[in-house]
Write a protein that holds these residues in place. Sequence first.
Motif, mmCIF file in Angstrom:
data_model
loop_
_atom_site.group_PDB
_atom_site.id
_atom_site.type_symbol
_atom_site.label_atom_id
_atom_site.label_comp_id
_atom_site.label_asym_id
_atom_site.label_seq_id
_atom_site.Cartn_x
_atom_site.Cartn_y
_atom_site.Cartn_z
ATOM 1 N N PHE A 250 -9.832 -47.516 -52.730
ATOM 2 C CA PHE A 250 -9.645 -46.213 -53.367
ATOM 3 C C PHE A 250 -10.316 -45.104 -52.572
ATOM 4 N N LEU A 251 -11.475 -45.380 -51.992
ATOM 5 C CA LEU A 251 -12.209 -44.360 -51.263
ATOM 6 C C LEU A 251 -11.596 -44.062 -49.900
ATOM 7 N N THR A 252 -10.942 -45.058 -49.285
ATOM 8 C CA THR A 252 -10.285 -44.857 -47.986
ATOM 9 C C THR A 252 -8.999 -45.675 -47.941
ATOM 10 N N PRO A 253 -7.948 -45.203 -48.621
ATOM 11 C CA PRO A 253 -6.708 -45.991 -48.691
ATOM 12 C C PRO A 253 -5.819 -45.886 -47.454
ATOM 13 N N TYR A 254 -6.091 -44.910 -46.588
ATOM 14 C CA TYR A 254 -5.305 -44.693 -45.376
ATOM 15 C C TYR A 254 -6.176 -43.907 -44.396
ATOM 16 N N PRO A 255 -5.763 -43.763 -43.144
ATOM 17 C CA PRO A 255 -6.584 -43.037 -42.160
ATOM 18 C C PRO A 255 -6.921 -41.628 -42.637
ATOM 19 N N LYS A 256 -8.184 -41.255 -42.523
ATOM 20 C CA LYS A 256 -8.614 -39.944 -43.014
ATOM 21 C C LYS A 256 -7.926 -38.797 -42.279
ATOM 22 N N GLU A 257 -7.455 -39.071 -41.055
ATOM 23 C CA GLU A 257 -6.785 -38.029 -40.278
ATOM 24 C C GLU A 257 -5.526 -37.511 -40.957
ATOM 25 N N MET A 258 -4.971 -38.288 -41.867
ATOM 26 C CA MET A 258 -3.767 -37.859 -42.576
ATOM 27 C C MET A 258 -4.049 -36.706 -43.532
ATOM 28 N N ALA A 259 -5.293 -36.588 -43.967
ATOM 29 C CA ALA A 259 -5.726 -35.469 -44.819
ATOM 30 C C ALA A 259 -4.849 -35.287 -46.055
ATOM 31 N N LEU A 260 -4.422 -36.394 -46.642
ATOM 32 C CA LEU A 260 -3.501 -36.318 -47.783
ATOM 33 C C LEU A 260 -4.178 -35.863 -49.069
ATOM 34 N N PRO B 65 2.981 -32.472 -51.908
ATOM 35 C CA PRO B 65 1.738 -33.190 -51.602
ATOM 36 C C PRO B 65 1.487 -34.392 -52.507
ATOM 37 N N TRP B 66 1.879 -34.299 -53.781
ATOM 38 C CA TRP B 66 1.677 -35.409 -54.724
ATOM 39 C C TRP B 66 2.540 -36.604 -54.347
ATOM 40 N N LEU B 67 3.820 -36.362 -54.074
ATOM 41 C CA LEU B 67 4.728 -37.446 -53.692
ATOM 42 C C LEU B 67 4.338 -38.022 -52.324
ATOM 43 N N LYS B 68 3.914 -37.161 -51.430
ATOM 44 C CA LYS B 68 3.493 -37.617 -50.101
ATOM 45 C C LYS B 68 2.282 -38.539 -50.198
ATOM 46 N N GLU B 69 1.264 -38.131 -50.965
ATOM 47 C CA GLU B 69 0.055 -38.935 -51.096
ATOM 48 C C GLU B 69 0.348 -40.277 -51.742
ATOM 49 N N ASN B 70 1.150 -40.265 -52.799
ATOM 50 C CA ASN B 70 1.495 -41.510 -53.485
ATOM 51 C C ASN B 70 2.318 -42.432 -52.590
ATOM 52 N N PHE B 71 3.259 -41.872 -51.857
ATOM 53 C CA PHE B 71 4.114 -42.670 -50.986
ATOM 54 C C PHE B 71 3.298 -43.364 -49.894
ATOM 55 N N LEU B 72 2.441 -42.617 -49.212
ATOM 56 C CA LEU B 72 1.697 -43.199 -48.102
ATOM 57 C C LEU B 72 0.595 -44.136 -48.579
#
Length: 316
Positions: free
Chosen positions: A298-308, A150-157
């Motif tokens: 920072f508050l919304t760096p990508y679509p919230k649907e990703m749930a990262l 999850p950490w690598l996934k969140e940072n990558f996206l």
Amino acid sequence: MKIGISTCLLGIQCRYDGQHSKDKFVYDELSKHFEFRSFCPEGQIYPTPREAIRQVRINGELIIRTTNTKKDVTKEIVDVSKSLVDSISEDELCGYILKSKSPTCGMARVKIYPDGEGQSENVGVGVFAKELMEKFPLLPIEEEGRLSDPWLKENFLMQVFAYKDIFEFMKTQPTFGELVDFHTSYKYLIYSKSHKSYKELGQIVANHEKKTLEEVLALYKQRFLEAIALKGRTSNTYNVLMHIFGYFKKYITKDEKEEILTSLEEFKQHIIPLVAVIKIIKIYVKRFNIEYLERQKFLTPYPKEMALRSKVEAFK
């Protein structure tokens, strides 16, 4: 948004054994947000199925050869890898997902075999992956296996979306004022990566040395890409949250302050995920109409649907 990917991860039967390596997260989740451009260096020059290849070290030299007939195919693999990488422009892709452990696509831990008896070593890099990382050192690149973290996934996206943003922004031929606005929206996301990068990018935008717009934009783009390539840390993220809290703490009650501070501490202690804290913060940002914070990536760096940010493990 386009993202590069090893063809086999899409479920296409292009592996040497006629099979595929379909990745559920890539195929089921990322396909909702990205257009894929697939690459298979081996499949470009050999039929499927085919004889497997491996990296072999002979007298200190690394070559690529087939497993059964021992044919040296180094030139063919290197040439097709270079050709495929050369076909990619700097801003065409906003990220790349590689097939792990592949002699062509693995970004690390690829097996290197001895010539004859002996144990293989997991110290190699795939030929295509090496070419890709050398030409685009700041392109977001990960392996499908590592994205289960999850950490690598969140940072990558997070990096992928920021990478796309900076290139799209630069295409608009921005003014100094527009650069200030762009930088302002990314201030806290950069801070969550590195306080040093946060200060450095601020100094570039301030332009105390009176550089030309072109010089400032080029330098900002380089340092921005370097900053977003860094992995975020819980400690930095906690500091950002405390900064954000400072914008409205004087407007709220003592009980509300305690509720927020408790949530921040629970995030820091890896008890609750970041998304829980962000939801609380957004309530107060909206309540007090704090425009500066509403603009923060920072508050919304990508679509919230990703749930990262919904897992505690997404931060370290």
